[in-house]
Design a protein around this motif. Structure first.
Motif, short mmCIF file in Angstrom:
data_model
loop_
_atom_site.label_atom_id
_atom_site.label_comp_id
_atom_site.label_asym_id
_atom_site.label_seq_id
_atom_site.Cartn_x
_atom_site.Cartn_y
_atom_site.Cartn_z
N LYS A 121 0.81 -1.07 0.08
CA LYS A 121 -0.07 0.07 0.03
C LYS A 121 0.81 1.20 0.11
CE LYS A 121 -2.30 1.56 3.70
NZ LYS A 121 -3.59 1.84 4.57
N GLN A 122 1.94 1.20 0.62
CA GLN A 122 2.93 2.21 0.85
C GLN A 122 3.38 2.69 -0.58
OE1 GLN A 122 7.09 2.09 2.16
NE2 GLN A 122 6.35 3.43 3.90
N THR A 123 3.63 1.79 -1.39
CA THR A 123 4.38 2.25 -2.60
C THR A 123 3.40 2.87 -3.60
OG1 THR A 123 5.81 0.23 -2.38
CG2 THR A 123 5.41 1.13 -4.66
N LEU A 124 1.98 2.28 -3.40
CA LEU A 124 0.94 3.15 -4.35
C LEU A 124 0.65 4.23 -3.77
CD1 LEU A 124 -1.70 2.98 -5.74
CD2 LEU A 124 -2.82 2.49 -3.73
N GLY A 125 0.83 4.62 -2.27
CA GLY A 125 0.78 6.08 -1.84
C GLY A 125 1.86 6.74 -2.47
N TYR A 126 2.82 6.39 -2.48
CA TYR A 126 4.12 7.03 -3.14
C TYR A 126 3.78 7.23 -4.52
CZ TYR A 126 7.06 6.06 0.83
OH TYR A 126 7.70 5.74 2.09
N ALA A 127 3.34 6.45 -5.32
CA ALA A 127 3.02 6.50 -6.68
C ALA A 127 1.70 7.43 -7.01
CB ALA A 127 2.53 5.19 -7.38
N VAL A 128 0.80 7.62 -6.15
CA VAL A 128 -0.14 8.54 -6.25
C VAL A 128 0.37 9.83 -6.22
CG1 VAL A 128 -2.39 9.55 -4.90
CG2 VAL A 128 -2.18 6.98 -5.33
N LEU A 129 1.25 10.10 -5.16
CA LEU A 129 1.79 11.62 -5.03
C LEU A 129 2.77 11.68 -6.18
CD1 LEU A 129 3.02 11.52 -1.16
CD2 LEU A 129 1.82 13.50 -2.48
N ASP A 130 3.71 10.81 -6.60
CA ASP A 130 4.37 11.04 -7.66
C ASP A 130 3.78 11.45 -9.14
OD1 ASP A 130 6.62 10.90 -6.02
OD2 ASP A 130 7.28 8.90 -6.38
N GLU A 131 2.64 10.59 -9.35
CA GLU A 131 1.93 10.67 -10.54
C GLU A 131 0.77 11.09 -10.72
OE1 GLU A 131 2.60 6.58 -12.16
OE2 GLU A 131 4.21 6.18 -10.86
N VAL A 132 -0.04 11.30 -9.80
CA VAL A 132 -1.24 11.97 -9.66
C VAL A 132 -1.52 13.21 -9.01
CG1 VAL A 132 -3.63 11.76 -9.15
CG2 VAL A 132 -2.35 9.48 -9.48
N ILE A 133 -0.70 13.38 -7.94
CA ILE A 133 -0.90 14.71 -7.30
C ILE A 133 0.03 15.55 -7.77
CG2 ILE A 133 -0.70 15.64 -5.04
CD1 ILE A 133 -1.81 13.17 -3.52
N GLU A 134 1.17 15.34 -8.03
CA GLU A 134 2.35 16.22 -8.50
C GLU A 134 1.72 16.72 -9.87
OE1 GLU A 134 6.51 15.26 -8.32
OE2 GLU A 134 6.84 16.38 -10.16
#
Lengths: 202, 202, 202, 202
Positions: free
Chosen positions: C54-67
């Motif tokens: 789940k953590q990696t997904l969270g990071y990816a959400v930040l890196d790819e969606v939110i940014e």
DNA sequence: ACTAGCGGGACGCCCCGTTCCT
DNA sequence: AGGAACGGGGCGTCCCGCTAGT
């Protein structure tokens, strides 16, 4: 065409070998296909191309790897031996040397699988039974041959003694694996030799 | 207070017993906490209240259930016996009867756990080793006692023979479990008796 | 091959999007993988194929969606704008309109994650920090550009003002989320506009 | 009788304080009752004697701990101040000093809870809203008072400016928590002071 | 008022063997 | 032969309430 066949054979052999190792270390149920693949450089596709499922790999490991080990260690040497008592002692000693040299004593691959799976799965039961019977039979025949050759005392019950010997060997290997104690192997080897000599003529 | 304690003890004992059975049937790694709970009428909350994890339950099964079995079957009878050779034969025969009467021969609980786990986990290794040593020591002491009592031949090496006997018993049980063949048990029992008698004075 | 790639990418994107939504609504710690899967039509296998946890997904959400959201809303418009003061006001107004139109005001996805996780997890701290810095930097550069273009007063400290603006925006969104009161958004928008105009030349 | 009351009050207060800390660090949803109990030397019985469930504790933390913090930091000082602009700047500076001295910047407890829970739970929404309104109102009244006292310019919209100030403070604390950068706090403090001075008469 | 311990369920994350499609 | 997707559990944790005793 032939080279393709060979590559495929090669892949299958790799899977078989890696499967054997994984199962030897973890046991069949805990063995994971992913780990087996990590031990090779292959992918899941390759695995399921060669084996429909994990169980079939387990059967193949028994049929093609483990049975072969029994043949190499016992059937072949005893088929050409004129003194089965010495040959059994020597081959056991060789096995003991091998296990004692390993960083971890993982015991007998055949017995490991048999103990884990024979009560749970018919296919494993049949295969491990068959191999054990081959082993016991090999001993029994060799003892009979030894009687004819005048090496083994005529009053030795070949079949029961074959069973006794296999049981003793498996028992010693089990205890040695459990205790991680090399002296158990040495003691077992000595006692086995004494017992074998007690079967010799005169 | 006391009644609460008793109820809780009861719950713990139920979990221990159900855990023993599940582990006996499937092995430790394949044993599932859910299945253990199904064998009782308890829920996960009860389980993890008494045991922090599955491993700790496994250790407790060894310490409290399996070691107790060895004590009941071997330590206690031999501590009061005047003829260890007969007592060992009789107790083994009892075990054989028990196993032969089961619908499925699941072998020796101690050896099953030892073979599966001793190479993988230090805690299992230590516990199974300890119990095996207790067993071997019990035989060795009984044989020494037999020598003093004039039942056992003085030239019998007590310690090595104790090891040999335990190995033989485990080997026979292993083969019987694998082959599912009651005649293996009978043959093993007979051969063991013969061997034990060969140790007797006169 | 290409279509496979596309399907896989598609699945990953779906997970990323659904993950964003779930995290946006519940927060990262309370976000459940099961809920994420319910938001797609995918199963656990698909999830753990694309993300180890789940953590990696969270990071990816930040890196790819939110940014990406910050880039779309602020970086891109300001990079082509000749009047940063108006552009900031307009883009903020757009965001306000969007939030006011939602059934529930969930605030700023970046700030939500940052507040929840930056003190608990290094990876979240680094990522949310980086994105906030990108945002502040974008404002600062735009203000500097505005000075050169003669739109922004020369005595405006670009960097501190960038920080001030981002802080103000996040503060207003926080208050609006808390109070669920659209008038907070309107008031904030007006006040921000006034403040921005106070930076204008002449 | 009274002493009993006092002990009970004491226990409740301990739970409230420990609950505040746990919630401050982990957030409400991730806060665990067990951890709260570990922070005190109390047991589950005590907890559920005073609070029917975790949610009720959360509400009480807001009503009794966090609201009190806002009163102590803002309501009280401003109620007795003759120069609200300086008082706000000074109190903010005090808060900045406190946060900068902490090993980890955990931000504003009120805002943390508000951001996490106000969209998910009506009770949290109502309480955090109420406290924010108290805060904004306190500023607004103080500014009005300042106008009468001739300290604050008459054209300052008290209500909107109160909102603006709270938003700015929360925004700066959010950014500082995210970036873990004390210079953000300093820059925010300076800019806030400048802004406050721009509201002063003359 | 509070302790102490027990038990109930629900659910979280993760991993597995397997299938399907290319 | 490659690799994405699938769905079923596995273990462990959590929150909560209960009972009995002090």
């Amino acid at each position: 065409m032939e080279s393709v066949r060979r590559v495929a054979e090669n892949t299958r052999t790799k899977l078989l070998q890696a499967g054997f190792e994984e199962i030897y270390v973890r046991g069949f149920q805990a063995a994971s296909v992913s780990n087996i693949l990590k031990r090779t450089s292959l992918t899941r596709g390759a695995f399921f191309h060669h084996f429909p499922d994990k169980q079939t790999l387990g059967y193949a490991v028994l049929d093609e790897v483990i049975e072969e080990m029994i043949r190499v260690q016992w059937v072949v040497p005893l088929s050409t031996s004129t003194d089965p008592l010495s040959t059994i002692a020597e081959e056991f000693e060789k096995g003991v040397q091998y296990l004692a040299a390993q960083p971890v004593n993982l015991g007998c691959p055949l017995n490991n699988l048999a103990q884990e799976m024979s009560a749970l799965d018919q296919g494993f039961h049949e295969r491990t039974s068959r191999i054990f019977e081959l082993w016991v039979e090999t001993y029994a025949s060799a003892l009979e041959g030894g009687k004819i050759a005048g090496v083994v005392r005529a009053d030795v019950p070949a079949s029961a003694t074959g069973l006794f010997l296999v049981a003793q060997i498996e028992g010693v290997l089990s205890l040695a694996k459990t205790t991680r104690d090399a002296s158990v192997l040495r003691s077992g080897s000595t006692t086995l030799k004494t017992f074998l000599e007690s079967l010799r003529c005169e």
